[in-house]
Design an enzyme around this catalytic site. Structure first.
Site, PDB file in Angstrom:
ATOM      1  N   CYS A  98      -5.869   3.685 -12.736  1.00  0.00           N
ATOM      2  CA  CYS A  98      -6.323   4.163 -11.427  1.00  0.00           C
ATOM      3  C   CYS A  98      -6.715   5.640 -11.463  1.00  0.00           C
ATOM      4  O   CYS A  98      -6.039   6.466 -12.072  1.00  0.00           O
ATOM      5  CB  CYS A  98      -5.217   3.939 -10.400  1.00  0.00           C
ATOM      6  N   CYS A 103     -11.430   1.004   4.718  1.00  0.00           N
ATOM      7  CA  CYS A 103     -10.349   1.220   3.768  1.00  0.00           C
ATOM      8  C   CYS A 103      -9.920   2.682   3.875  1.00  0.00           C
ATOM      9  O   CYS A 103     -10.719   3.579   3.616  1.00  0.00           O
ATOM     10  CB  CYS A 103     -10.854   0.892   2.369  1.00  0.00           C
ATOM     11  N   CYS A 136      -1.987  10.924  -5.706  1.00  0.00           N
ATOM     12  CA  CYS A 136      -0.977   9.870  -5.745  1.00  0.00           C
ATOM     13  C   CYS A 136       0.020  10.199  -6.846  1.00  0.00           C
ATOM     14  O   CYS A 136      -0.354  10.744  -7.888  1.00  0.00           O
ATOM     15  CB  CYS A 136      -1.636   8.517  -6.022  1.00  0.00           C
ATOM     16  N   GLU A 172     -10.949  10.021   0.364  1.00  0.00           N
ATOM     17  CA  GLU A 172     -12.021   9.034   0.418  1.00  0.00           C
ATOM     18  C   GLU A 172     -11.726   7.953   1.439  1.00  0.00           C
ATOM     19  O   GLU A 172     -10.583   7.551   1.605  1.00  0.00           O
ATOM     20  CB  GLU A 172     -12.155   8.358  -0.944  1.00  0.00           C
ATOM     21  N   CYS A 212      -0.405   4.837 -11.940  1.00  0.00           N
ATOM     22  CA  CYS A 212      -0.856   3.588 -12.553  1.00  0.00           C
ATOM     23  C   CYS A 212      -1.940   3.933 -13.571  1.00  0.00           C
ATOM     24  O   CYS A 212      -2.820   4.733 -13.305  1.00  0.00           O
ATOM     25  CB  CYS A 212      -1.407   2.634 -11.489  1.00  0.00           C
ATOM     26  N   CYS A 269     -10.744   3.260  -6.260  1.00  0.00           N
ATOM     27  CA  CYS A 269      -9.859   4.297  -5.731  1.00  0.00           C
ATOM     28  C   CYS A 269      -9.975   5.627  -6.446  1.00  0.00           C
ATOM     29  O   CYS A 269      -9.750   5.715  -7.646  1.00  0.00           O
ATOM     30  CB  CYS A 269      -8.421   3.843  -5.876  1.00  0.00           C
TER      31      CYS A 269
HETATM   32  N1  SAH Z   1      -1.019   2.447  -3.666  1.00  0.00           N
HETATM   33  C1  SAH Z   1      -1.420   1.212  -3.090  1.00  0.00           C
HETATM   34  C2  SAH Z   1      -2.745   1.233  -2.369  1.00  0.00           C
HETATM   35  C3  SAH Z   1      -3.886   1.971  -2.992  1.00  0.00           C
HETATM   36  S1  SAH Z   1      -4.649   1.263  -4.426  1.00  0.00           S
HETATM   37  C4  SAH Z   1      -1.395   0.116  -4.123  1.00  0.00           C
HETATM   38  O1  SAH Z   1      -1.109   0.409  -5.274  1.00  0.00           O
HETATM   39  O2  SAH Z   1      -1.592  -1.037  -3.778  1.00  0.00           O
HETATM   40  C5  SAH Z   1      -5.494  -0.158  -3.834  1.00  0.00           C
HETATM   41  C6  SAH Z   1      -5.754  -1.209  -4.902  1.00  0.00           C
HETATM   42  O3  SAH Z   1      -6.760  -0.776  -5.835  1.00  0.00           O
HETATM   43  C7  SAH Z   1      -4.509  -1.494  -5.735  1.00  0.00           C
HETATM   44  O4  SAH Z   1      -4.358  -2.869  -5.907  1.00  0.00           O
HETATM   45  C8  SAH Z   1      -4.838  -0.791  -7.030  1.00  0.00           C
HETATM   46  O5  SAH Z   1      -4.074  -1.284  -8.081  1.00  0.00           O
HETATM   47  C9  SAH Z   1      -6.320  -1.051  -7.161  1.00  0.00           C
HETATM   48  N2  SAH Z   1      -7.034  -0.227  -8.140  1.00  0.00           N
HETATM   49  C10 SAH Z   1      -6.754   1.032  -8.528  1.00  0.00           C
HETATM   50  N3  SAH Z   1      -7.618   1.436  -9.488  1.00  0.00           N
HETATM   51  C11 SAH Z   1      -8.452   0.415  -9.711  1.00  0.00           C
HETATM   52  C12 SAH Z   1      -9.563   0.208 -10.596  1.00  0.00           C
HETATM   53  N4  SAH Z   1      -9.974   1.154 -11.419  1.00  0.00           N
HETATM   54  N5  SAH Z   1     -10.190  -0.996 -10.560  1.00  0.00           N
HETATM   55  C13 SAH Z   1      -9.794  -1.957  -9.694  1.00  0.00           C
HETATM   56  N6  SAH Z   1      -8.770  -1.821  -8.836  1.00  0.00           N
HETATM   57  C14 SAH Z   1      -8.100  -0.656  -8.850  1.00  0.00           C
END
Ligand code: SAH
Length: 348
Positions: A123, A109, A116, A89, A120, A337
């Site tokens: 995510c 972006c 990944c 994406e 987390c 994401c």
């Molecule tokens: N791996 C990197 C970059 C990709 S994620 C990182 O962790 O920073 C980019 C941002 O989107 C991160 O801050 C991540 O925590 C956030 N993110 C992921 N899922 C999300 C969600 N469902 N709602 C809001 N932010 C989210």
């Protein structure tokens, strides 16, 4: 070899092996980045023989559009397919023109990995696991295709798409150098932000780079207890190590970094976390970007109500920390994401 993953001097070397003069590399890159040629065939001032030779030795396209979604707030999300069939994406986030704003940023972006590995809990990117790193060409081509498809001039890059940039450090830095190069996109390093899940070694390495790339750290918790519950990486790099690396970055670069903090209802939105976050932000001289959680189907997390978010922001501001509460863009097109890819893969 994909042209979009090569530096000018590397391409010149390759072309010299084919018996071509030194100026040929610049000529070729002009076709790629200025005239946005989609094939060697289109490069009309090169001989037919050379065009055929180039098509044999190099590839030009690394990603292709599968679908595009337009959000009501003008955010556009692209689902791209790679040459091996994988899906990634990319999002274009235009500045919101307002009466008081002179902001003319066109932000892309980019993703850095297919899937990944960091898991987390909030995510969508990691839900189907990790497949592979993207090549530099696949990262650069996301920006190239976005420009081509939207006819917008991109001038801001955030490495916040799918994947962890510091788990693919070499390719990400190579891509950013190409995006920065005057013969390619000419985007200033200060207009690039890399966001990390908190890989301490990567933060220290970025601090040593000559380029003035901005850093954002996904914190999402202000204590090991809270952060550890939602981000497994916290076991490997606990908060004291993470904050020390951030301090090192800030001191080495003489620059502010950003803490990203998703607000998740009853998980990390407690006022006590806001106070601890404020102390941490002061220590490393960081700005805070508060983002109400974008709910992902099947994960069961919720965003706090607006008032709760405002109170959290207020605590930070009272402590003289610069804290923005993001109006999340693109929610209606699954811009969080990994959500669009997941929807598409699960629908097929
Ligand atoms: N791996 C990197 C970059 C990709 S994620 C990182 O962790 O920073 C980019 C941002 O989107 C991160 O801050 C991540 O925590 C956030 N993110 C992921 N899922 C999300 C969600 N469902 N709602 C809001 N932010 C989210």
């Amino acid at each position: 070899m994909n042209i979009k993953g090569l530096y000018l001097e590397e391409l010149a070397k390759q072309l010299a092996l084919l018996g071509e003069p030194a100026y040929r590399a610049e000529q070729l890159l002009q076709w790629v980045y200025v005239k946005q040629a989609e094939s060697f065939e289109q490069m009309s001032n090169l001989s037919a023989a050379l065009r055929a030779k180039l098509a044999e030795e190099f590839t030009l396209n690394a990603v292709s559009e599968v679908t595009t979604r337009h959000a009501t707030d003008t955010t556009e999300k692209f689902l791209f397919q790679l040459n091996d069939g994988s899906l990634i994406e990319t999002v274009l986030i235009p500045a919101t023109p307002g009466l008081t704003s002179t902001d003319d940023r066109q932000t892309v972006c980019v993703s850095t990995q297919v899937g990944c590995a960091f898991g987390c809990k909030f995510c969508a990117s990691g839900l189907d696991g990790f497949k592979r790193n993207l090549s530099a060409a696949e990262i650069v081509d996301q920006v190239w295709q976005t420009q081509k498809l939207t006819k917008e001039k991109v001038n801001n890059i955030v490495v916040m798409g799918m994947g962890e940039p510091f788990a693919n450090y070499e390719n990400v830095l190579r891509a950013l150098r190409i995006l920065n190069a005057p013969w390619a996109f000419g985007i200033g390093a200060r207009k690039m932000t890399v966001s990390t899940v908190g890989i301490v070694t990567g933060i220290r390495r970025l601090a040593e780079e000559p380029m003035q790339i901005r850093l954002a750290v996904s914190l999402h918790g202000a204590t090991d207890d809270v952060r550890g519950k939602i981000m497994p990486i916290n076991r490997k790099f606990p908060m004291n190590e993470l904050v020390a690396a951030c301090e090192y970055y800030a001191a080495t670069k003489g620059k502010m970094l950003t803490f990203e903090y998703i607000l998740i209802k009853d998980v990390n939105d407690m006022i006590e976390q806001a106070h601890k976050l404020a102390a941490m932000a002061r220590r490393v001289h960081a700005k805070v970007n508060l983002i109400p959680h974008n709910p992902v189907e099947g994960l069961g997390w919720q965003r706090p109500d607006r008032d709760r978010c405002k109170v959290f922001q207020h605590v930070l501001r009272q402590a003289a920390i610069s804290a923005t509460l993001r109006i999340d863009k693109g929610a209606d097109i699954a811009a969080a994401c990994g959500q669009l890819r997941l929807q598409c893969e699960r629908a097929t």
